[in-house]
Design an enzyme around this catalytic site. Structure first.
Site, mmCIF file in Angstrom:
data_model
loop_
_atom_site.group_PDB
_atom_site.id
_atom_site.type_symbol
_atom_site.label_atom_id
_atom_site.label_comp_id
_atom_site.label_asym_id
_atom_site.label_seq_id
_atom_site.Cartn_x
_atom_site.Cartn_y
_atom_site.Cartn_z
ATOM 1 N N HIS A 60 0.734 -1.041 -0.145
ATOM 2 C CA HIS A 60 -0.105 0.063 -0.010
ATOM 3 C C HIS A 60 0.833 1.277 0.138
ATOM 4 O O HIS A 60 0.469 2.208 0.221
ATOM 5 C CB HIS A 60 -0.906 0.039 1.378
ATOM 6 N N LYS A 110 -8.134 13.913 4.533
ATOM 7 C CA LYS A 110 -7.163 12.861 4.432
ATOM 8 C C LYS A 110 -6.098 13.091 5.713
ATOM 9 O O LYS A 110 -6.057 14.257 6.141
ATOM 10 C CB LYS A 110 -6.462 12.813 3.114
ATOM 11 N N ARG A 111 -5.194 11.881 5.930
ATOM 12 C CA ARG A 111 -4.158 12.153 6.973
ATOM 13 C C ARG A 111 -3.234 13.309 6.457
ATOM 14 O O ARG A 111 -3.142 13.566 5.208
ATOM 15 C CB ARG A 111 -3.247 10.818 6.898
ATOM 16 N N LYS A 142 1.349 14.590 0.803
ATOM 17 C CA LYS A 142 -0.130 14.944 0.443
ATOM 18 C C LYS A 142 -0.219 16.172 -0.133
ATOM 19 O O LYS A 142 -1.096 16.822 -0.570
ATOM 20 C CB LYS A 142 -1.024 14.286 1.337
ATOM 21 N N THR A 171 -8.509 6.787 -1.857
ATOM 22 C CA THR A 171 -9.799 6.445 -2.111
ATOM 23 C C THR A 171 -10.846 7.673 -1.857
ATOM 24 O O THR A 171 -11.753 7.470 -2.218
ATOM 25 C CB THR A 171 -10.085 5.283 -0.993
ATOM 26 N N LYS A 217 -14.468 8.559 -3.532
ATOM 27 C CA LYS A 217 -15.796 8.869 -2.746
ATOM 28 C C LYS A 217 -16.141 10.457 -2.968
ATOM 29 O O LYS A 217 -17.365 10.513 -3.437
ATOM 30 C CB LYS A 217 -15.346 8.998 -1.310
HETATM 31 C C1 26V Z 1 2.060 1.859 8.515
HETATM 32 C C2 26V Z 1 2.148 1.972 9.723
HETATM 33 C C3 26V Z 1 3.415 1.735 10.370
HETATM 34 C C4 26V Z 1 3.522 1.448 11.880
HETATM 35 C C5 26V Z 1 2.359 2.256 12.704
HETATM 36 C C6 26V Z 1 1.128 2.025 12.153
HETATM 37 C C7 26V Z 1 1.146 1.930 10.459
HETATM 38 C C8 26V Z 1 -0.067 1.989 9.891
HETATM 39 C C9 26V Z 1 -0.226 2.117 8.472
HETATM 40 C C10 26V Z 1 1.077 1.923 7.891
HETATM 41 C C11 26V Z 1 1.052 1.981 6.192
HETATM 42 C C12 26V Z 1 0.024 2.861 5.904
HETATM 43 C C13 26V Z 1 -0.235 2.709 4.237
HETATM 44 C C14 26V Z 1 -1.567 3.123 3.718
HETATM 45 O O1 26V Z 1 -2.395 3.608 4.342
HETATM 46 N N1 26V Z 1 -1.282 3.243 2.391
HETATM 47 C C15 26V Z 1 -2.655 3.835 1.756
HETATM 48 O O2 26V Z 1 -3.454 2.740 1.414
HETATM 49 C C16 26V Z 1 -4.528 3.017 0.799
HETATM 50 C C17 26V Z 1 -5.326 2.058 0.333
HETATM 51 O O3 26V Z 1 -4.741 1.199 -0.797
HETATM 52 C C18 26V Z 1 -4.040 3.931 -0.421
HETATM 53 O O4 26V Z 1 -5.340 4.445 -0.999
HETATM 54 C C19 26V Z 1 -3.470 5.247 -0.103
HETATM 55 O O5 26V Z 1 -2.828 5.818 -1.210
HETATM 56 C C20 26V Z 1 -2.208 4.666 0.687
HETATM 57 O O6 26V Z 1 -1.390 5.949 1.063
#
Ligand code: 26V
Length: 814
Positions: A359, A550-551, A556, A658, A662
C-alpha cells in the site's frame, strides 16, 4: 398484541420489536426511552436479523465445504454500523417510523453510535469497504484483526494545535459484537528453540510466555443478498493460571501488573501512519492476531476436512500490507512443528496459500524488525525465516551466479548496519501473488522497490486498483443523490455501479441538472452546518466548497493547497472587485502524534484561517476551515457537500487514494496530480471533466536527478516569493513571527522534497480554471454529473471480483 414472546418474531412490526427490546433487553419502559436506549434497541433488532442470516450462510458454506478467503489486517475502519445494517436489511424506513413514534429522528439515533475507528487511514478504510463488498458479492470470507480497546485517537484543536484524546469506543459496550467465549487460542512468545538430536526431528520451541487470544465477531451485512461476512477480532487475555497464581499469593498489585503485561497487546491501535513504529509491542500485536487467525483457519479447515493436505485448495489468506507478514513463518511453523509436514511440503503449501498487497512506495514506510528483537520475541520464527532466506538465495544465485549485489538486495535480512528482517521481502517470497493498488503504483512497484523480485518472478506481480463501497459512500451518505439517481436509473446500480453510465444521457437534460444542483445545495447546507458546529465559522453555502480531507502528510501536500489559499487571499486584497468566485476551503485530517511537521501544518492552517476569516475586507470571498476529528462519520457528511476534490500529492507518491473516489462519486470535480488512482479516474470521467496539473512521475524523477533547486523557482516567481515571505515573516502568526520559519525553510533550504514549488505555478493557474468553470453553473453540473457517471469501475465490488477471480480463486455463492 404480539403473538409470541420471541423478540424478533418476523410478523411483528419493527416498532413492536423495538419496544420489546427496550423492555426486555435494554431495561427501560418504551415511554421513557432516551436516544441511546433507542439506538441500542434498534441495533438489537437489526443484529438479531443479521444473526439469522449469518447462521444460514455459515451452515451453507460448511455443507458446501466452500473455499474461503481470509483477509488479515491490522486495521478496519468500520465507522458506525446501524445505518448500514438497516439499509442492508431493507429496514431503514421502518426504523425511521419506529423511532419517530418516540419523537426522535433516525439520524439523531444513529449519531449516538460511536465510530469503530480501528484504523489510521486509507489502508484501514479499504479493509472495511472490502468486507462490505465481500459480503455483497457473496464470497465466503472472513476479516481478521485486533479488537483494540482504544481505536484511533480523537482529535480536538486548541489554539490551532492538535490535541489527541483516547478513543474508548467500547466503554459503553457495543451492540454489534458477538463474543465467542468458546473460541480462543494460545499465542506464545519468547524463550528459545531446543535443537533436535536427529536432523529429521522437529525442533521444540520452549516459549517463555503465553497469552490467550479470544474471539469477538462482527457480522458484516451484504447488500441485496442475504449473505454476510464475518469480521473476527482478537482480544488478548492473560491465561487463567496466571492470575490465579498471583492472586492466591495475595499480591494483587503485582498480579494486576503481571496480567497487564499480557492484556496490553490489544489495548491500543498504533496511531502512526506510514512510518514503522519500531516498538516491540507492535511486533507482538502483529504476531498475536496473525497467529490466532491462522490457528483459527486451520481449526476450521480440520473440522471440515479432517486433514491439512488440501489446505491451499480451500484456503486463501491475504496479507493487507506487511503487518501480518509474520504469518508466512507462522504457517510454516504450525505445519512443520505441530502437524507433521516436511519442510518442503509446508513451504509449498504456504506459498500457495498467501497473497500480499503493498500500500505504499515510500521506502521509509517499509516495515523491518531488528533481528535481535525477533530473536527475543519469536526465536522459532526467526529460525524459519533464516531457512526460507537461505533456500531463496540459492535460487537467486542460480539465476544470476556470482551477483552478490542482487542477493544482498533480495535477502530477507538487511545486513547494512543493525541486521533487520525485511517484512516486504518475506511477504513476496511467501506469496503466489503480489499486487499494488492502482495501475501506476503497481507499475512503480515492479520498476522500483520490487524490481529484483520482478526479475525473478515476473508473473507474481499484478494490479488491483482500489475501490469504495457505493452503499456507504453514496446510498447512505447521500440520500438526496441516491433518490435522484433512482428516479432515472432504478436501484440496481447499488450492486452494479457500472449502471451509473446511464447518467451520461441525463447530463443533457436541463431539468436533471437543476435537480442535481438542488441535491448538492442541500448537502452543502448540511456541510455548512457541520462547519459551524465544529469550528464556529459561518460559511455561505453558495460558495465553491473546496475540500482536502485525508491524513496530514508532507507528500499529500496540504501545504501546497495552503500556498494557493494565501495566494488567493493576497490577490483578493489587491483586487477586491475582480469578480471572485466565493470559496470555502475545507481541510480535515489527523497528524501522527509524533509527526512534528504535520502538526505544524495543522497549526498553520488554523493561523491562516484566523486571519482570513476575520478580515472584513474578504467577507464571503474566501473562508478557510479545519474540521476536527476527521473519520468515517465526519467523511460521510463532507463527501456529499464537496464541489472540488483536492488530490494533489507529488506524482508517484500516493499509492492510490480512495477519498478521490468517494468525492467524485458524490459529484465533486477533482483537481489533482497525475498520481495513484487519479489517473484512472481521469480515464473514466474524461479529460475534460477533471483538472490535472503538475509534474508527472518521470518528470519528478528527472527534476530530482538533475539537482532540484527550489530557490530558483522562488526567485523566479514574485507571487510565490511574496506568499512564502509573508508566512515566514509572521503575517499569520504576529504573536510569534518566526513560528513558520522552519516550515518555509524546509521548502527553500531543505530541498522541498515533495516539489511544492515546482508545481505551484501550474496549480494556481489550474485553480483559476476551476473558478472560470464554476461561474458557468450549467457547464459545471455537466462535468460533475460526468464524474458520477464514470465512477462505476471504482466500486469495491469490482475490485473484490478481481481479487476473487485472479488471486484468491474463490467463487461467489448465491
Ligand atoms: C504503516 C504503519 C507503520 C506502523 C504504525 C502504524 C502504521 C499504519 C499504517 C501503515 C501503512 C499505511 C499505508 C497506507 O495507508 N497506504 C494507503 O493505502 C490506501 C489503500 O490502498 C491507498 O489508497 C493510499 O494511497 C495509501 O497511502
Amino acid at each position: 398484541m404480539p403473538t409470541t414472546n420471541n423478540p424478533n418474531h418476523a410478523s411483528d412490526s419493527l416498532a413492536a420489536r423495538v419496544e420489546r427490546h427496550l423492555l426486555h433487553n435494554v431495561g427501560v419502559a418504551p415511554a421513557d426511552a432516551g436516544t441511546v436506549d433507542l439506538m441500542s434497541a434498534v441495533s438489537q433488532v437489526a443484529r438479531a436479523e443479521l444473526s439469522r442470516r449469518w447462521v444460514a450462510g455459515d451452515s451453507a458454506d460448511r455443507a458446501a465445504k466452500a473455499r474461503r478467503v481470509y483477509y488479515l489486517s491490522m486495521e478496519f475502519l468500520i465507522g458506525r454500523s446501524l445505518g448500514n445494517a438497516l439499509a442492508a436489511l431493507g429496514l431503514d424506513s421502518a426504523a425511521a417510523g419506529s423511532v419517530g413514534d418516540h419523537a426522535r429522528t433516525l439520524e439523531d439515533i444513529q449519531a449516538c453510535e460511536p465510530d469503530a475507528a480501528l484504523g489510521n487511514g486509507g489502508l484501514g478504510r479499504l479493509a472495511a469497504c472490502f468486507l462490505d463488498s465481500m459480503a455483497s458479492v457473496g464470497l465466503p470470507s472472513f476479516g481478521y484483526g485486533i479488537r483494540y480497546e482504544f481505536g484511533m485517537f480523537a482529535q480536538s484543536i486548541s489554539g490551532g494545535r492538535q490535541i489527541e484524546h483516547p478513543d474508548p469506543w467500547l466503554e459503553d459496550g457495543t451492540p454489534w459484537e458477538f463474543p465467542r467465549p468458546g473460541v480462543h487460542y494460545p499465542v506464545r512468545f519468547g524463550g528459545w528453540v531446543e535443537r533436535a538430536e536427529s536432523p529429521d526431528a522437529v525442533p521444540v520451541w520452549r516459549h517463555a510466555g503465553e497469552v490467550s487470544a479470544k474471539a469477538y465477531d462482527h457480522v458484516i451485512p451484504g447488500h441485496g443478498t442475504e449473505r454476510v461476512s464475518t469480521l473476527r477480532l482478537w482480544k488478548a487475555a492473560a491465561p487463567a493460571h496466571i492470575d490465579l497464581h498471583a492472586f492466591n499469593s495475595g499480591d494483587y498489585a503485582r498480579a494486576a501488573e503481571f496480567k497487564n503485561q499480557f492484556e496490553n497487546i490489544s489495548w491500543v491501535l498504533y496511531p502512526n501512519d506510514s512510518t514503522p513504529a519500531g516498538r516491540e509491542l507492535r511486533l507482538r500485536q502483529e504476531y498475536f492476531f496473525t497467529s490466532a487467525s491462522i490457528q483459527d483457519i486451520l481449526a476450521r479447515h480440520l473440522a471440515e476436512h479432517g486433514t491439512l493436505a488440501n489446505l491451499s485448495d480451500k484456503v486463501a489468506i491475504h496479507l493487507n500490507d506487511t503487518h501480518p507478514a509474520i504469518g508466512v513463518a507462522e504457517l510454516v511453523r504450525l505445519l512443520v512443528d505441530e502437524h507433521g509436514f516436511t519442510w518442503a511440503a509446508a513451504w509449498a503449501m504456504t506459498q500457495k496459500t498467501f497473497s500480499y498487497t503493498n500500500h505504499t512506495l515510500m521506502p521509509e514506510a517499509l516495515e523491518t524488525w531488528p533481528v535481535a528483537l525477533m530473536q527475543q520475541v519469536l526465536p522459532r520464527h526467526l529460525e524459519i525465516i533464516f531457512r526460507i532466506n537461505h533456500e531463496f538465495l540459492v535460487q537467486a544465485q542460480a539465476l544470476r551466479p556470482g551477483d552478490m549485489e542482487f542477493q544482498r538486495r533480495l535477502s530477507l535480512i538487511d545486513e547494512g548496519g543493525e541486521r533487520r528482517v525485511r517484512m516486504a521481502n518475506l511477504s513476496i517470497v511467501g506469496s503466489h501473488k503480489v499486487n499494488g493498488v492502482s495501475k501506476l503504483h503497481s507499475d512503480l512497484l515492479v520498476e522500483t522497490i520490487f524490481s529484483d523480485f520482478a526479475a525473478l518472478w515476473p508473473d507474481r506481480f499484478t494490479n488491483m486498483t482500489n475501490g469504495v463501497t457505493p452503499r456507504r459512500w453514496l446510498t447512505q451518505a447521500n440520500p438526496g443523490l441516491t433518490q435522484l439517481i433512482d428516479s432515472r436509473l432504478g436501484t440496481a446500480w447499488r450492486r452494479d455501479l457500472d449502471l451509473l453510465r446511464g447518467l451520461v444521457a441525463q447530463a443533457d437534460d436541463p431539468a436533471f441538472r437543476a435537480e442535481f444542483r438542488a441535491v448538492k445545495a442541500h448537502n452543502k447546507h448540511r456541510l455548512a452546518a457541520l462547519i459551524h458546529k465544529t469550528t464556529g465559522v459561518t460559511v455561505n453555502p453558495t460558495s465553491l466548497f473546496d475540500v482536502q480531507v485525508k491524513r496530514i502528510h508532507e507528500y499529500k501536500r496540504q501545504l501546497l493547497n495552503l500556498l494557493h489559499v494565501v495566494t488567493r487571499y493576497r490577490a483578493i486584497l489587491a483586487q477586491p472587485n475582480a469578480g471572485w468566485v466565493p470559496r470555502v476551503v475545507v481541510f480535515a485530517g489527523k497528524a501522527a502524534s509524533s509527526y512534528t511537521t504535520a502538526k505544524n501544518i495543522i497549526r498553520l492552517i488554523h493561523d491562516v484561517g484566523q486571519v482570513i476569516n476575520h478580515d472584513a475586507r474578504i467577507g464571503d470571498k474566501l473562508k478557510l476551515v479545519f474540521i476536527p476529528n476527521y473519520g468515517v462519520s465526519v467523511a460521510e457528511t463532507i463527501m456529499p457537500g464537496a464541489d472540488l476534490s483536492e488530490q494533489i500529492s507529488t506524482a508517484g507518491t500516493e499509492a492510490s487514494g480512495t477519498g478521490n473516489m468517494k468525492l467524485a462519486l458524490n459529484g465533486a470535480l477533482t483537481i489533482g496530480t497525475d498520481d495513484g488512482a487519479n489517473i484512472e479516474i481521469r480515464q473514466n470521467v474524461g479529460d475534460d471533466n477533471i483538472f490535472i496539473f503538475g509534474k508527472k512521475t518521470p518528470e519528478v524523477a528527472a527534476i530530482r536527478a538533475a539537482g532540484y533547486q527550489p530557490m530558483r523557482i522562488y526567485e523566479g516567481n514574485p507571487q510565490l516569493k511574496a506568499v512564502l515571505d509573508s508566512i515566514a515573516a509572521g503575517a499569520f502568526s504576529p504573536d510569534e513571527p518566526a513560528r513558520y520559519r522552519p516550515l518555509i525553510d524546509s521548502l527553500l533550504w531543505g530541498g522541498d522534497h515533495y516539489l511544492l514549488l515546482a508545481d505551484y505555478e501550474d496549480y494556481v493557474a489550474t485553480q483559476a480554471k476551476v473558478d472560470a468553470l464554476y461561474r458557468d453553473q450549467e457547464a459545471w453540473s455537466r462535468k460533475a454529473i460526468a464524474n458520477v457517471a464514470g465512477m462505476g469501475p471504482f466500486s469495491a465490488d469490482r475490485t473484490i471480483r478481481e481479487y476473487a477471480a485472479q488471486i484468491w480463486h474463490v467463487a461467489p455463492q448465491a
